[in-house]
Structure formats: structure tokens, C-alpha cells
Scaffold this motif. Structure first.
Motif, PDB file in Angstrom:
ATOM      1  N   LEU A   1      14.410   8.352   1.804  1.00 49.46           N
ATOM      2  CA  LEU A   1      14.900   7.541   2.915  1.00 49.46           C
ATOM      3  C   LEU A   1      13.791   7.363   3.947  1.00 49.46           C
ATOM      4  CD1 LEU A   1      18.396   9.194   3.528  1.00 49.46           C
ATOM      5  CD2 LEU A   1      17.967   6.990   2.405  1.00 49.46           C
ATOM      6  N   PRO A   2      13.561   6.122   4.415  1.00 50.85           N
ATOM      7  CA  PRO A   2      12.497   5.911   5.406  1.00 50.85           C
ATOM      8  C   PRO A   2      12.646   6.804   6.635  1.00 50.85           C
ATOM      9  CG  PRO A   2      13.255   3.811   4.544  1.00 50.85           C
ATOM     10  CD  PRO A   2      14.188   4.856   3.996  1.00 50.85           C
ATOM     11  N   GLU A   3      13.892   6.997   7.093  1.00 54.49           N
ATOM     12  CA  GLU A   3      14.090   7.794   8.297  1.00 54.49           C
ATOM     13  C   GLU A   3      13.772   9.273   8.053  1.00 54.49           C
ATOM     14  OE1 GLU A   3      18.342   6.403   7.131  1.00 54.49           O
ATOM     15  OE2 GLU A   3      16.253   5.874   6.607  1.00 54.49           O
ATOM     16  N   LEU A   4      14.000   9.754   6.836  1.00 52.81           N
ATOM     17  CA  LEU A   4      13.642  11.145   6.542  1.00 52.81           C
ATOM     18  C   LEU A   4      12.132  11.291   6.431  1.00 52.81           C
ATOM     19  CD1 LEU A   4      14.339  14.055   5.954  1.00 52.81           C
ATOM     20  CD2 LEU A   4      14.714  13.450   3.549  1.00 52.81           C
ATOM     21  N   ARG A   5      11.472  10.340   5.815  1.00 52.25           N
ATOM     22  CA  ARG A   5      10.009  10.402   5.732  1.00 52.25           C
ATOM     23  C   ARG A   5       9.397  10.377   7.131  1.00 52.25           C
ATOM     24  NH1 ARG A   5       7.891   5.735   2.283  1.00 52.25           N
ATOM     25  NH2 ARG A   5       5.950   6.944   2.297  1.00 52.25           N
ATOM     26  N   GLU A   6       9.966   9.569   8.014  1.00 54.78           N
ATOM     27  CA  GLU A   6       9.466   9.518   9.390  1.00 54.78           C
ATOM     28  C   GLU A   6       9.700  10.853  10.103  1.00 54.78           C
ATOM     29  OE1 GLU A   6      11.560   6.228  11.033  1.00 54.78           O
ATOM     30  OE2 GLU A   6      10.427   4.716   9.882  1.00 54.78           O
ATOM     31  N   ALA A   7      10.864  11.451   9.873  1.00 58.77           N
ATOM     32  CA  ALA A   7      11.167  12.737  10.508  1.00 58.77           C
ATOM     33  C   ALA A   7      10.225  13.831   9.992  1.00 58.77           C
ATOM     34  CB  ALA A   7      12.620  13.121  10.244  1.00 58.77           C
ATOM     35  N   VAL A   8       9.936  13.826   8.698  1.00 53.45           N
ATOM     36  CA  VAL A   8       9.028  14.813   8.118  1.00 53.45           C
ATOM     37  C   VAL A   8       7.615  14.620   8.663  1.00 53.45           C
ATOM     38  CG1 VAL A   8       7.897  15.535   5.980  1.00 53.45           C
ATOM     39  CG2 VAL A   8      10.377  15.232   6.046  1.00 53.45           C
ATOM     40  N   ALA A   9       7.198  13.355   8.784  1.00 52.37           N
ATOM     41  CA  ALA A   9       5.869  13.081   9.331  1.00 52.37           C
ATOM     42  C   ALA A   9       5.767  13.573  10.766  1.00 52.37           C
ATOM     43  CB  ALA A   9       5.565  11.590   9.242  1.00 52.37           C
ATOM     44  N   ALA A  10       6.816  13.353  11.566  1.00 51.29           N
ATOM     45  CA  ALA A  10       6.802  13.806  12.956  1.00 51.29           C
ATOM     46  C   ALA A  10       6.805  15.334  13.032  1.00 51.29           C
ATOM     47  CB  ALA A  10       8.008  13.233  13.694  1.00 51.29           C
ATOM     48  N   TYR A  11       7.587  15.962  12.190  1.00 48.93           N
ATOM     49  CA  TYR A  11       7.659  17.422  12.130  1.00 48.93           C
ATOM     50  C   TYR A  11       6.307  18.021  11.758  1.00 48.93           C
ATOM     51  CZ  TYR A  11       9.048  21.926   9.935  1.00 48.93           C
ATOM     52  OH  TYR A  11       9.147  23.236   9.550  1.00 48.93           O
ATOM     53  N   THR A  12       5.663  17.455  10.734  1.00 46.47           N
ATOM     54  CA  THR A  12       4.353  17.948  10.303  1.00 46.47           C
ATOM     55  C   THR A  12       3.305  17.702  11.372  1.00 46.47           C
ATOM     56  OG1 THR A  12       5.001  17.433   8.017  1.00 46.47           O
ATOM     57  CG2 THR A  12       2.673  17.885   8.427  1.00 46.47           C
ATOM     58  N   THR A  13       3.402  16.596  12.065  1.00 50.15           N
ATOM     59  CA  THR A  13       2.474  16.303  13.156  1.00 50.15           C
ATOM     60  C   THR A  13       2.578  17.362  14.255  1.00 50.15           C
ATOM     61  OG1 THR A  13       2.445  13.910  12.743  1.00 50.15           O
ATOM     62  CG2 THR A  13       1.937  14.638  14.989  1.00 50.15           C
ATOM     63  N   ARG A  14       3.796  17.792  14.573  1.00 56.02           N
ATOM     64  CA  ARG A  14       3.971  18.833  15.591  1.00 56.02           C
ATOM     65  C   ARG A  14       3.314  20.141  15.164  1.00 56.02           C
ATOM     66  NH1 ARG A  14       9.252  16.740  15.698  1.00 56.02           N
ATOM     67  NH2 ARG A  14      10.109  18.573  14.616  1.00 56.02           N
ATOM     68  N   LEU A  15       3.330  20.421  13.878  1.00 47.74           N
ATOM     69  CA  LEU A  15       2.776  21.679  13.378  1.00 47.74           C
ATOM     70  C   LEU A  15       1.268  21.621  13.175  1.00 47.74           C
ATOM     71  CD1 LEU A  15       5.429  22.715  10.684  1.00 47.74           C
ATOM     72  CD2 LEU A  15       5.177  23.621  12.993  1.00 47.74           C
ATOM     73  N   HIS A  16       0.766  20.472  12.668  1.00 46.39           N
ATOM     74  CA  HIS A  16      -0.609  20.442  12.171  1.00 46.39           C
ATOM     75  C   HIS A  16      -1.445  19.250  12.636  1.00 46.39           C
ATOM     76  CE1 HIS A  16       0.586  23.751   9.668  1.00 46.39           C
ATOM     77  NE2 HIS A  16       1.511  23.034   9.072  1.00 46.39           N
ATOM     78  N   GLY A  17      -0.931  18.458  13.555  1.00 49.34           N
ATOM     79  CA  GLY A  17      -1.704  17.321  14.032  1.00 49.34           C
ATOM     80  C   GLY A  17      -1.274  16.012  13.398  1.00 49.34           C
ATOM     81  N   PRO A  18      -1.834  14.899  13.870  1.00 47.52           N
ATOM     82  CA  PRO A  18      -1.359  13.567  13.473  1.00 47.52           C
ATOM     83  C   PRO A  18      -1.323  13.367  11.962  1.00 47.52           C
ATOM     84  CG  PRO A  18      -2.930  13.410  15.269  1.00 47.52           C
ATOM     85  CD  PRO A  18      -2.947  14.840  14.828  1.00 47.52           C
ATOM     86  N   LEU A  19      -0.190  12.838  11.497  1.00 44.44           N
ATOM     87  CA  LEU A  19      -0.006  12.575  10.076  1.00 44.44           C
ATOM     88  C   LEU A  19       0.983  11.432   9.915  1.00 44.44           C
ATOM     89  CD1 LEU A  19       0.080  15.072   7.228  1.00 44.44           C
ATOM     90  CD2 LEU A  19       2.036  13.537   7.408  1.00 44.44           C
ATOM     91  N   GLY A  20       0.603  10.408   9.164  1.00 46.35           N
ATOM     92  CA  GLY A  20       1.414   9.210   9.024  1.00 46.35           C
ATOM     93  C   GLY A  20       2.458   9.312   7.929  1.00 46.35           C
ATOM     94  N   VAL A  21       3.497   8.487   8.057  1.00 53.63           N
ATOM     95  CA  VAL A  21       4.560   8.454   7.066  1.00 53.63           C
ATOM     96  C   VAL A  21       4.052   7.972   5.717  1.00 53.63           C
ATOM     97  CG1 VAL A  21       5.290   6.090   7.570  1.00 53.63           C
ATOM     98  CG2 VAL A  21       6.982   7.764   6.760  1.00 53.63           C
ATOM     99  N   ASP A  22       2.900   7.290   5.706  1.00 51.94           N
ATOM    100  CA  ASP A  22       2.334   6.811   4.447  1.00 51.94           C
ATOM    101  C   ASP A  22       1.776   7.938   3.580  1.00 51.94           C
ATOM    102  OD1 ASP A  22       0.256   7.334   6.228  1.00 51.94           O
ATOM    103  OD2 ASP A  22      -0.976   5.665   5.547  1.00 51.94           O
ATOM    104  N   ARG A  23       1.873   9.175   4.056  1.00 48.39           N
ATOM    105  CA  ARG A  23       1.395  10.328   3.285  1.00 48.39           C
ATOM    106  C   ARG A  23       2.536  11.204   2.791  1.00 48.39           C
ATOM    107  NH1 ARG A  23      -3.162  13.505   6.418  1.00 48.39           N
ATOM    108  NH2 ARG A  23      -3.236  14.494   4.361  1.00 48.39           N
ATOM    109  N   ILE A  24       3.779  10.766   2.980  1.00 43.05           N
ATOM    110  CA  ILE A  24       4.950  11.587   2.685  1.00 43.05           C
ATOM    111  C   ILE A  24       5.728  11.027   1.502  1.00 43.05           C
ATOM    112  CG2 ILE A  24       7.129  12.511   3.576  1.00 43.05           C
ATOM    113  CD1 ILE A  24       4.685  13.610   5.023  1.00 43.05           C
ATOM    114  N   GLY A  25       6.099  11.902   0.580  1.00 43.20           N
ATOM    115  CA  GLY A  25       7.000  11.544  -0.508  1.00 43.20           C
ATOM    116  C   GLY A  25       8.062  12.617  -0.656  1.00 43.20           C
ATOM    117  N   ILE A  26       9.333  12.226  -0.618  1.00 42.55           N
ATOM    118  CA  ILE A  26      10.449  13.161  -0.740  1.00 42.55           C
ATOM    119  C   ILE A  26      10.725  13.407  -2.224  1.00 42.55           C
ATOM    120  CG2 ILE A  26      12.853  13.618  -0.139  1.00 42.55           C
ATOM    121  CD1 ILE A  26      10.971  13.392   2.276  1.00 42.55           C
ATOM    122  N   THR A  27      10.961  14.661  -2.578  1.00 42.87           N
ATOM    123  CA  THR A  27      11.165  15.028  -3.975  1.00 42.87           C
ATOM    124  C   THR A  27      12.442  15.846  -4.142  1.00 42.87           C
ATOM    125  OG1 THR A  27       9.913  17.090  -3.755  1.00 42.87           O
ATOM    126  CG2 THR A  27       8.665  15.106  -4.355  1.00 42.87           C
TER     127      THR A  27
END
Length: 405
Positions: A78-104
């Protein structure tokens, strides 16, 4: 005499791949199967909490089903979940775009898809062991040439990396390094400096790094700004040959939901989308809705889980260290105490005896690597901390009855 019929069991091995025939059945399951269903056994064998998924997460999944969300979703999630994961990872480890996320469909699915994307049969793969057996079985299933670099146990029970030995094993002919930190089963955790050294070396050799970081939030040292364990994402560039595997299982108590995700170079993401189509098509929508609820409450759910796990570790390990003949240490990450009992070298036999004779369910070290033979893994993710103490007392009494107390 005519040839046996095609259904003859003698013919079955001939039609299967040798790599599959060579796989060992799970020794953890072998022990658990001997004790599941017995009310007198305290089970510490599996890597999961006995606490159910938080109510808000369960409610989101139920609401999704009741709303009729029973159809396919995008291969990558889901696009909204990928965006949420990207935002979560950014908070932990710095800027990261949704174009690097794949849900499995689980962390296991993330691992095999990443390997399918990168490994060809015959490729050299290096793995740091001992490790959860899926990480070494999957390269073998794909026909890779697997080389293992063992961690080294100290007299204090802590396991450490021989960094020069690992770097020497990673050659220009090495296609992939597989590493799990915080580590299952030992709790060993890479430092940021070690990660930087490994990544720099792999850049020179052209080697992919597949980093299983599903235990990153289960970290107890408190020496990072985010509170999470050091990640290769902290030292990497977006285009590095780095794939990080994550899961909702550990930090959100969602083991049975089977949801994970990949963090990868942007150019790799659409290709992984194709692979997901041919593996699972997509993760179930109601499970992804539950994960969205987890993402929305991560700073209230996860710290509570981590605090409870730390309390379990801090309750269990000192008690184990007081049992004569037991060697173990307080791991900086994960949810396990890894221990050795003096005088017992066959961990599978010992684990089975402890189930049958002491009513304790532990995982045998031999399930994770040959160098972990003689060790046992004890999961301290128990909702009832007193149960950990009862397990130690059972172990102490069992050893005493055999003149080892």
C-alpha cells in the motif's frame, strides 16, 4: 520386471533438486515437537513473545476485513504504508525515500526475494554465523557457494566478530555478504565503526551486503540517538549495494501476521516488485492496515516492548550466571540468552533431555551453526517474568540431581 510406478517413493528423490534434499529439518522444531501440548513444559524455544499483538493493531486488521478489504494490493505494498515505513526509517537513520521501500509477506519473504534478485547459482556468498538457519539455507537453496565466518565466543559467554577474518573472506569474487545484527541467537551486535569498515571493503570488492536488522529496536545499550541498534543505513549512500531486511514481528509483537519490508537502492525497487508478483503477488491488505496502525503508534508500543524485554534479560541472565557450570552474558540486543552448560557437548540431545526430564524448552545451538554446538538459546520474551525464574530453578534442580549443582 517393469519399472516402479511414478508414485513409488524410491523415485521421489530423483525428481527433486539435491539442494532441497540436502536441507536439514529445523532442530528447533524437533525439540519443540517433543514438548508442544505438554502443560508441564515451560517453552522458551521460539523467537517470539507470549504476549499478543497490541489491541490497536488487531483492531485495525479487523476493521479492514469488516470493510471488505479482501482484494489484491500493489506488489510493493500500500502506498500509504510504504510512506509510513519511509518516514519511520528516516526518523531512525536519516533521510530515506519511499522509492526504496518494498513491503513483503514477512521477513523470511524479504530475505528470499532479495537473494533471488542478486544471487545466481554458483555465486560465492559469505555469511556470519551462528545465525538463524534460514539465512544460510536460502543461499544453498538458490545454489550459491556458501562460506561461513564464525563469531568467536569469549570466556565471559559473549560472542565477538573477528573483523580481519571477515574482510579476508570477502573477495572480489564474493557476490553477497549476509549478516544479522543484532544477532539471533547470540545477541552480538555490530558497531557503527565495524559496519563502516565492512561497507567500505564491500564497495572495493563489488559485494552486496544483505543485512538482516529485524532486531534493531530490541537494543539495550542506549548509545545511539535513535535508541535503535547501529544500522548499515547509518553509514551507507542510497546507491550502495546494500539491502536491509526488516520485519514487524519483533518490535510490534506481530510474528503471526507475516509482514516485513525491504530497504534497497532505488533502481532495484521496481525489479523487486516483479519478483514479488512471482512469489506472493502482494501482502494481504488487512495485515498492511494493521501495520499502519503500528506505525502510527510506534513510539508508544515499541518502547514498552523493549523495556519489558530488557527487564526479562536483566532478570534471567544474572540467575543463569549463578547456576554452577553455566556460561552466558547479557546480550546488547535481541531477545535471547545464549548459554553453555559445562559437560554437555550435544546441544540437541541436551535440549531434548531438558524437555523430557526438566520441563524446560530451549533451542539447541547446533540449529544455528556447527560452532554453536553445545550451546542453548533461551528466549526471554515472556510476559510473565517470574516464569523465567521458574525455568532457572528447574535447570538448577536438574543439574543438581546429576551431581552438577
Amino acid at each position: 520386471m517393469p519399472d516402479p510406478a511414478p508414485t513409488d517413493k524410491r523415485k521421489i528423490p530423483a525428481i527433486m533438486r539435491q539442494a532441497v534434499l540436502n536441507l536439514e529439518a529445523s532442530r528447533i522444531r524437533e525439540v519443540a515437537n517433543a514438548g508442544i501440548g505438554r502443560d508441564d513444559v515451560l517453552p522458551f524455544w521460539f523467537g517470539e513473545s507470549d504476549e499478543v499483538t497490541p489491541e490497536a493493531i488487531r483492531a485495525a486488521g479487523i476493521a479492514s476485513l469488516q470493510a471488505g478489504e479482501t482484494f489484491y494490493s500493489h506488489n510493493l505494498g500500500l502506498p500509504e504504508l510504504r510512506e509510513a515505513v519511509a518516514a519511520y526509517t528516516t526518523r531512525l537513520h536519516g533521510p530515506l525515500g519511499v522509492d526504496r521501500i518494498g513491503i513483503t509477506s514477512g521477513g523470511v519473504n524479504a530475505l528470499i526475494v532479495a537473494m533471488q534478485a542478486i544471487i545466481d547459482a554458483g555465486d560465492r556468498v559469505v555469511a556470519v554465523t551462528p545465525v538463524w538457519p534460514n539465512l544460510t539455507a536460502q543461499p544453498r537453496i538458490l545454489g550459491a557457494d556458501l562460506h561461513c565466518v564464525p563469531l568467536v565466543p569469549g570466556d565471559d559467554g559473549a560472542w565477538r566478530l573477528d573483523l580481519p577474518a571477515l574482510l579476508a573472506a570477502i573477495t572480489p569474487g564474493t557476490r553477497m555478504l549476509v549478516v544479522n545484527s543484532p544477532n539471533n541467537p547470540t545477541g552480538w551486535t555490530l558497531s557503527k565503526d565495524e559496519q563502516a569498515a565492512i561497507l567500505a571493503h564491500c564497495r572495493r570488492t563489488g559485494t552486496w551486503v544483505l543485512s538482516d536488522e529485524v532486531y534493531e529496536r530490541l537494543y539495550y545499550r542506549g548509545d545511539t540517538p535513535s535508541g535503535a541498534a547501529p544500522s548499515f543505513l547509518d553509514v551507507a549512500e542510497p546507491g550502495d549495494r546494500l539491502v536491509v531486511v526488516q520485519s514487524f514481528s519483533k518490535a510490534f509483537l506481530m510474528t503471526g501476521w507475516r509482514l516485513g519490508y525491504l530497504i534497497m537502492p532505488p533502481d532495484m525497487t521496481p525489479q523487486v516488485g516483479k519478483l514479488l508478483e512471482f512469489n506472493t503477488s502482494c501482502a494481504p491488505v488487512f495485515v498492511q492496515r494493521a501495520a499502519l496502525a503500528a506505525m502510527a503508534q510506534t513510539e508508544s508500543i515499541t518502547p514498552r516492548i523493549v523495556a519489558h524485554l530488557k527487564a526479562g534479560r536483566d532478570a534471567l541472565v544474572p540467575q543463569l550466571q549463578q547456576v554452577p557450570g553455566v556460561r552466558t552474558s547479557a546480550a546488547p540486543g535481541g531477545m535471547y540468552a545464549f548459554l553453555r552448560i559445562e559437560g554437555f557437548d550435544d546441544s540437541l540431545d541436551l535440549a531434548k533431555r531438558l524437555v523430557a526430564e526438566a520441563g524446560i524448552g530451549l533451542a539447541p545451538g547446533s540449529a544455528f551453526a556447527p560452532e554453536a554446538e553445545g550451546w542453548l538459546r533461551w528466549c526471554f520474551a515472556s510476559a510473565d517474568l517470574a516464569r523465567l525464574g521458574r525455568g532457572v530453578e528447574r535447570l538448577r534442580a536438574w543439574l543438581a540431581a546429576r551431581g552438577r549443582g
